[in-house]
Write an enzyme that holds these catalytic residues in place. Sequence first.
Site, PDB file in Angstrom:
ATOM      1  N   GLU A  74      37.930  44.074  32.446  1.00 18.87           N
ATOM      2  CA  GLU A  74      36.882  45.077  32.247  1.00 18.87           C
ATOM      3  C   GLU A  74      37.496  46.470  32.077  1.00 18.87           C
ATOM      4  O   GLU A  74      37.091  47.247  31.215  1.00 18.87           O
ATOM      5  CB  GLU A  74      35.911  45.081  33.436  1.00 18.87           C
ATOM      6  CG  GLU A  74      35.162  43.770  33.625  1.00 18.87           C
ATOM      7  CD  GLU A  74      35.851  42.828  34.592  1.00 18.87           C
ATOM      8  OE1 GLU A  74      35.178  41.971  35.191  1.00 18.87           O
ATOM      9  OE2 GLU A  74      37.094  42.936  34.754  1.00 18.87           O
ATOM     10  N   GLU A 104      30.536  26.363  41.344  1.00 27.13           N
ATOM     11  CA  GLU A 104      30.182  27.187  42.508  1.00 27.13           C
ATOM     12  C   GLU A 104      31.428  27.709  43.205  1.00 27.13           C
ATOM     13  O   GLU A 104      31.472  28.857  43.651  1.00 27.13           O
ATOM     14  CB  GLU A 104      29.325  26.366  43.481  1.00 27.13           C
ATOM     15  CG  GLU A 104      28.882  27.171  44.702  1.00 27.13           C
ATOM     16  CD  GLU A 104      28.005  26.356  45.643  1.00 27.13           C
ATOM     17  OE1 GLU A 104      27.706  26.847  46.748  1.00 27.13           O
ATOM     18  OE2 GLU A 104      27.622  25.226  45.269  1.00 27.13           O
ATOM     19  N   CYS A 115      34.448  42.783  39.897  1.00 29.44           N
ATOM     20  CA  CYS A 115      34.686  43.152  41.286  1.00 29.44           C
ATOM     21  C   CYS A 115      34.058  44.521  41.548  1.00 29.44           C
ATOM     22  O   CYS A 115      33.514  45.153  40.632  1.00 29.44           O
ATOM     23  CB  CYS A 115      36.190  43.183  41.572  1.00 29.44           C
ATOM     24  SG  CYS A 115      37.075  44.475  40.661  1.00 29.44           S
TER      25      CYS A 115
END
Length: 222
Positions: free
Chosen positions: A97, A59, A125
Site C-alpha cells: 500500500e 480464515e 495494517c
Amino acid sequence: MAEKQEEPSNTQNGEADNAEEGEEKKKKKVKREDLPPFEIVTGERLPAIFFKFQFRNVEYSSGRNKTFLCYVLETQGKESATSRGYLEDEHAAAHAEMAFFSSILPRCEPGLRYQVTWYVSSSPCVACADRIAETLRRSSSLRLSILVGRLFMWEEPEVRAALQRLRAAGCKLRIMKPQDFEYVWQHFVEPEEGEEAKAFVPWEDIQENFNYYEEKLAEILQ
C-alpha cells in the site's frame, strides 16, 4: 644443500588472516549498504501459484506473509485512460500500500481526477490504513476503493479503529466476492503454462469465507 625456506611465523599468519578477514567484512558491509533495505516487486501479471495461495480467503492465513496489491488506475478527464499492475511485498518494511503511494501515485498528473481500485490479498495494517486515510484527506482529486480477500488481524481494537478511520476518510472498503477473484484471475494473473485460456476455478469454501469476512467487516464499520 638447499637452503630451508623460512616458514612465516604464527604472528605473521595471524596478521594476514586478520587482514583478509577484515577485508572480507568490509566487502560484505559495502554490498549490504549498496542493496536497498527493502525491495518492492512490481509488474503487470503475477504468477498463478502466488494468486492461488496468497489471495485465498481463508480464515487463518498461516504462511501468508506477503501482501499482493492489484490496481486499476483510471484517469478521468478529456482524455480518459486506464492502467493496471500489481505490487508485491513482504511484511518486513514498506508494504505494498505504501509502495503504491511512493511509486505509482507520483506518476499521476496534478489537476486531473483519478479513480483507483485495489484488489488486495488482505486488508491494510494500522500504519498503512492511516497513511491511506491521510492521503485521501489531502487529495480531493483521488477516489479509492479497496477490495480485500481477507481481514488482517481484525480482532485487534487498533486495527478495527484504523479501518473505521479509513472509511471516514472516504475510502470504499469491502470484501472480495467470488466474482472479484475471477476478475483478478482474468486481468492480473499470468496464464498457466500450456493453458492460456484456462478459466478461474473457485476453491471449495470461497463463498462461505466471503460471507464470514463480510459479516466481520460489517460489524467493524457499523
